[in-house]
Design a protein around this motif. Sequence first.
Motif, PDB file in Angstrom:
ATOM      1  N   VAL A 136     126.329   6.221 -18.686  1.00  0.00           N
ATOM      2  CA  VAL A 136     126.500   7.675 -18.738  1.00  0.00           C
ATOM      3  C   VAL A 136     125.794   8.259 -19.955  1.00  0.00           C
ATOM      4  O   VAL A 136     125.172   9.324 -19.881  1.00  0.00           O
ATOM      5  N   TRP A 163     122.231   8.508 -19.150  1.00  0.00           N
ATOM      6  CA  TRP A 163     122.083   9.527 -18.113  1.00  0.00           C
ATOM      7  C   TRP A 163     122.175  10.933 -18.713  1.00  0.00           C
ATOM      8  O   TRP A 163     121.400  11.819 -18.358  1.00  0.00           O
ATOM      9  N   VAL A 209     135.059   9.046 -18.859  1.00  0.00           N
ATOM     10  CA  VAL A 209     134.348   8.167 -17.937  1.00  0.00           C
ATOM     11  C   VAL A 209     135.290   7.066 -17.463  1.00  0.00           C
ATOM     12  O   VAL A 209     136.012   6.463 -18.261  1.00  0.00           O
ATOM     13  N   ILE A 238     134.089  11.633 -14.918  1.00  0.00           N
ATOM     14  CA  ILE A 238     132.996  11.018 -14.176  1.00  0.00           C
ATOM     15  C   ILE A 238     133.398   9.591 -13.810  1.00  0.00           C
ATOM     16  O   ILE A 238     133.621   8.754 -14.683  1.00  0.00           O
ATOM     17  N   VAL A 261     132.231   6.226 -12.511  1.00  0.00           N
ATOM     18  CA  VAL A 261     131.002   5.447 -12.382  1.00  0.00           C
ATOM     19  C   VAL A 261     131.279   4.267 -11.458  1.00  0.00           C
ATOM     20  O   VAL A 261     132.006   3.340 -11.819  1.00  0.00           O
ATOM     21  N   LEU A 264     122.955   4.845 -13.442  1.00  0.00           N
ATOM     22  CA  LEU A 264     123.528   5.834 -12.541  1.00  0.00           C
ATOM     23  C   LEU A 264     122.490   6.274 -11.512  1.00  0.00           C
ATOM     24  O   LEU A 264     121.319   6.454 -11.830  1.00  0.00           O
TER      25      LEU A 264
END
Length: 226
Positions: free
Chosen positions: A86, A89, A128, A169, A171, A218
């Motif tokens: 992340v 990203w 996350v 988020i 993942v 990602l």
Amino acid sequence: MKYENMVEGTFIERPNRFIAHALINENMEVCHVKNTGRCKELLIPGSKVYLEKNNNSNRKTKYSLISVNKSGRLINMDSNAPNKAVHEWLKEGNLFSDITLIRPETKYNNSRFDFYVEHGNKKTFIEVKGVTLEEDGIVRFPDAPTIRGVKHIYELCEAKKDGYEAYVIFVIQMKDVKYFMPNYSTHKEFGDALIEARKSGVQILAFDCQVTKESMKLSDEVEVKL
């Protein structure tokens, strides 16, 4: 994110949360498991696993278990990988194009969120969660009750009330899944917390990942069904 010095092995057993026994080059090795979750559907005796060889001579284990081949699907099970992926990203401008600050591990009230981000004139907290539990293409979180996870969700609701943007988020540490949903059978309170968070304006996103033996990145957004 990338790994180095990767080797292939065969999973034998997991005596406890922190170590596994794997057969590598016909030698039985004690390996560090970088995921303290249950992962019972992943770590099946005889499964092909991929491990990173450690160069640190002071470590008790020479290898760290990174990923597993589950019925032809490569699943990363390194619990540190989602945050690293992340972070990369975010730096690439995928969520916000005008980021001026990314600060990992930032305290807010009684929680410590994975990221605090400033973009434009907005301030954002991001939590996350790594997802490894998959069945028939449906992925779920958590695979074990997480009181800490519920606390984080409600703290994000408070941050939203205080004027911050707030994101969760998920993942998904694999590719080609159908959709994400909370694991109500394992921890109903976490699913209920996500519903309240969405009502409060917290953004709930999920992304799958391109996973290879040496990397995880990602990839595509995945539908979230609460």
